[in-house]
Design a protein around this motif. Sequence first.
Motif, PDB file in Angstrom:
ATOM      1  N   PHE A  95      16.370 -38.410  11.187  1.00  0.00           N
ATOM      2  CA  PHE A  95      16.537 -36.998  11.489  1.00  0.00           C
ATOM      3  C   PHE A  95      15.231 -36.197  11.476  1.00  0.00           C
ATOM      4  N   SER A  96      14.167 -36.788  10.994  1.00  0.00           N
ATOM      5  CA  SER A  96      12.894 -36.072  10.956  1.00  0.00           C
ATOM      6  C   SER A  96      11.740 -37.051  10.846  1.00  0.00           C
ATOM      7  N   VAL A  97      10.551 -36.552  11.207  1.00  0.00           N
ATOM      8  CA  VAL A  97       9.295 -37.252  10.947  1.00  0.00           C
ATOM      9  C   VAL A  97       8.446 -36.290  10.121  1.00  0.00           C
ATOM     10  N   ARG A  98       8.122 -36.705   8.922  1.00  0.00           N
ATOM     11  CA  ARG A  98       7.341 -35.874   8.014  1.00  0.00           C
ATOM     12  C   ARG A  98       6.011 -36.553   7.731  1.00  0.00           C
ATOM     13  N   GLY A  99       4.968 -35.762   7.601  1.00  0.00           N
ATOM     14  CA  GLY A  99       3.658 -36.319   7.282  1.00  0.00           C
ATOM     15  C   GLY A  99       2.935 -35.501   6.233  1.00  0.00           C
ATOM     16  N   VAL A 100       2.143 -36.180   5.415  1.00  0.00           N
ATOM     17  CA  VAL A 100       1.239 -35.498   4.493  1.00  0.00           C
ATOM     18  C   VAL A 100      -0.153 -36.057   4.726  1.00  0.00           C
ATOM     19  N   LEU A 101      -1.156 -35.198   4.612  1.00  0.00           N
ATOM     20  CA  LEU A 101      -2.543 -35.637   4.689  1.00  0.00           C
ATOM     21  C   LEU A 101      -3.180 -35.439   3.320  1.00  0.00           C
ATOM     22  N   THR A 102      -3.842 -36.485   2.819  1.00  0.00           N
ATOM     23  CA  THR A 102      -4.514 -36.404   1.528  1.00  0.00           C
ATOM     24  C   THR A 102      -5.957 -36.866   1.672  1.00  0.00           C
ATOM     25  N   ASP A 103      -6.794 -36.452   0.708  1.00  0.00           N
ATOM     26  CA  ASP A 103      -8.131 -37.019   0.668  1.00  0.00           C
ATOM     27  C   ASP A 103      -8.043 -38.392   0.009  1.00  0.00           C
ATOM     28  N   LEU A 104      -9.177 -39.029  -0.226  1.00  0.00           N
ATOM     29  CA  LEU A 104      -9.164 -40.404  -0.723  1.00  0.00           C
ATOM     30  C   LEU A 104      -8.816 -40.491  -2.201  1.00  0.00           C
ATOM     31  N   ASP A 105      -8.700 -39.351  -2.870  1.00  0.00           N
ATOM     32  CA  ASP A 105      -8.214 -39.324  -4.252  1.00  0.00           C
ATOM     33  C   ASP A 105      -6.745 -38.941  -4.328  1.00  0.00           C
ATOM     34  N   GLY A 106      -6.102 -38.756  -3.178  1.00  0.00           N
ATOM     35  CA  GLY A 106      -4.681 -38.459  -3.165  1.00  0.00           C
ATOM     36  C   GLY A 106      -4.334 -36.989  -3.240  1.00  0.00           C
ATOM     37  N   ARG A 107      -5.321 -36.107  -3.146  1.00  0.00           N
ATOM     38  CA  ARG A 107      -5.030 -34.670  -3.189  1.00  0.00           C
ATOM     39  C   ARG A 107      -4.442 -34.241  -1.854  1.00  0.00           C
ATOM     40  N   MET A 108      -3.215 -33.702  -1.866  1.00  0.00           N
ATOM     41  CA  MET A 108      -2.528 -33.344  -0.626  1.00  0.00           C
ATOM     42  C   MET A 108      -3.104 -32.060  -0.056  1.00  0.00           C
ATOM     43  N   LEU A 109      -3.456 -32.105   1.231  1.00  0.00           N
ATOM     44  CA  LEU A 109      -4.061 -30.967   1.913  1.00  0.00           C
ATOM     45  C   LEU A 109      -3.194 -30.416   3.034  1.00  0.00           C
ATOM     46  N   ALA A 110      -2.194 -31.169   3.463  1.00  0.00           N
ATOM     47  CA  ALA A 110      -1.328 -30.705   4.553  1.00  0.00           C
ATOM     48  C   ALA A 110       0.025 -31.390   4.439  1.00  0.00           C
ATOM     49  N   ASN A 111       1.046 -30.718   4.945  1.00  0.00           N
ATOM     50  CA  ASN A 111       2.419 -31.209   4.914  1.00  0.00           C
ATOM     51  C   ASN A 111       3.127 -30.683   6.158  1.00  0.00           C
ATOM     52  N   VAL A 112       3.567 -31.586   7.035  1.00  0.00           N
ATOM     53  CA  VAL A 112       4.148 -31.191   8.318  1.00  0.00           C
ATOM     54  C   VAL A 112       5.459 -31.945   8.526  1.00  0.00           C
ATOM     55  N   ARG A 113       6.463 -31.251   9.108  1.00  0.00           N
ATOM     56  CA  ARG A 113       7.733 -31.899   9.419  1.00  0.00           C
ATOM     57  C   ARG A 113       8.167 -31.526  10.830  1.00  0.00           C
ATOM     58  N   ARG A 114       8.627 -32.535  11.590  1.00  0.00           N
ATOM     59  CA  ARG A 114       9.205 -32.308  12.920  1.00  0.00           C
ATOM     60  C   ARG A 114      10.577 -32.963  12.974  1.00  0.00           C
ATOM     61  N   SER A 115      11.515 -32.318  13.643  1.00  0.00           N
ATOM     62  CA  SER A 115      12.888 -32.826  13.725  1.00  0.00           C
ATOM     63  C   SER A 115      13.045 -33.820  14.869  1.00  0.00           C
ATOM     64  N   VAL A 116      13.870 -34.831  14.624  1.00  0.00           N
ATOM     65  CA  VAL A 116      14.318 -35.778  15.652  1.00  0.00           C
ATOM     66  C   VAL A 116      15.804 -36.025  15.388  1.00  0.00           C
ATOM     67  N   THR A 117      16.417 -36.899  16.150  1.00  0.00           N
ATOM     68  CA  THR A 117      17.808 -37.292  15.914  1.00  0.00           C
ATOM     69  C   THR A 117      17.883 -38.815  15.922  1.00  0.00           C
ATOM     70  N   PRO A 118      18.969 -39.388  15.429  1.00  0.00           N
ATOM     71  CA  PRO A 118      19.097 -40.846  15.493  1.00  0.00           C
ATOM     72  C   PRO A 118      19.012 -41.378  16.925  1.00  0.00           C
ATOM     73  N   GLU A 119      19.386 -40.552  17.911  1.00  0.00           N
ATOM     74  CA  GLU A 119      19.373 -40.984  19.309  1.00  0.00           C
ATOM     75  C   GLU A 119      18.020 -40.780  19.985  1.00  0.00           C
ATOM     76  N   THR A 120      17.067 -40.173  19.311  1.00  0.00           N
ATOM     77  CA  THR A 120      15.740 -40.002  19.901  1.00  0.00           C
ATOM     78  C   THR A 120      15.167 -41.369  20.278  1.00  0.00           C
ATOM     79  N   PRO A 121      14.750 -41.573  21.543  1.00  0.00           N
ATOM     80  CA  PRO A 121      14.226 -42.884  21.948  1.00  0.00           C
ATOM     81  C   PRO A 121      12.986 -43.273  21.145  1.00  0.00           C
TER      82      PRO A 121
END
Length: 387
Positions: A95-121
């Motif tokens: 139902f979604s594709v979510r992403g986080v971007l972190t530096d090399l120590d794991g500090r999160m700098l961004a968080n993005v979510r986009r919607s999809v459906t089970p039928e999305t090719p």
Amino acid sequence: MGSSVVDGGDHSRLRQLNERAVLGSVRAAGELRVAEIVEQSGLGRTAVEEVLASLVTRQWLVEVSPAIRGRGRPARSYRFRAEAGYVVGLDIGAFSVRGVLTDLDGRMLANVRRSVTPETPRKQRLATADRVIADCAREAGVPVARVWAVGAGTTGLVDATGTVVRANAIPDWAGTNLAGHFKTQLVVADNDSQLAALAEQRRGTPNSSSPADMVFLHAGRRTGLALVLDGQLRRGAFGAAADMSALKGVAWEAALEYLHDVVPAEIPAVDKAERAFAAAREGDRAARAAVRKYARAMAVAAATAIAIVDPRLLVLGGAFSQAADVLLEPLAAELDRLCPRVPELRASSLGPLCVALGAASLAQDAIDTRLLSPSRGPLPQLSARSL
């Protein structure tokens, strides 16, 4: 008669080993004084000083300005340049594709979510994942070229090559080679519940209070289990450890309908569970009954894992962990009925970010393996694409 001349190749090999020893010590600690590096690396001070100068010149390490206290020269400290590169962790679901971007120590700098459906090719789902990576880089203000690695978590069974072997929730997802799709130097992939457990182990609770054995109940639009044993995530021989999705007695999918049935039909499916939990929180009797039925279904699979592993801790994670105030109590009651001994129950603080954060941790581990492996030759001058 033996030769006393050290071969040039031996010198080069020794230097590579010393570099990795020093880099590994600083990388693990975050910041170390020279004396601490000497102690932890096992090298002599002269060798450490030479390696530090070289790693600073090539921009892998940076000398930290010491605080001046009292007389004498203050001790010098060094840290790994975690801002030199970045990783993106992806949660590619039905139902979604979510992403986080972190530096090399794991500090999160961004968080993005986009919607999809089970039928999305498949092609469109992968294109959405590409956009999420670009969106994360844009939100963090870093060039995509500085994303050194991508970790991808997804529903279904993922083999060691990063290929989805089975995915019941997404019709055309089986056979997708995630490791071969993303245009970065390093791509790793695993099952979403496994990565959610990895994130919980690394980020969820202080290490001092985290038992070595844990069952992770991944609860959301999709449900799964994962195991941490002796402090290590256990994938099993084929990456399917604790995967009970094919067992007929585990009615996870049907259980979600208990929550949906007490919410008005016009509410979008993606919001129904949250609305049911909210109604239960407000004392609605039908909603509270639905939550108990849902908890009963969750408890069957969790109790099976508990009976086999006998862990000290069960963590409720995933998006539904945000409803722990109404879900943990009925879950505990069901487990008490099913288990001879109920472990400590705890709700994760990571919420719906757990899979993406676990994927980022997997990517960071892959980077460290490359950085600290002497077989890869001397460390180059650090740049946006130094791996």
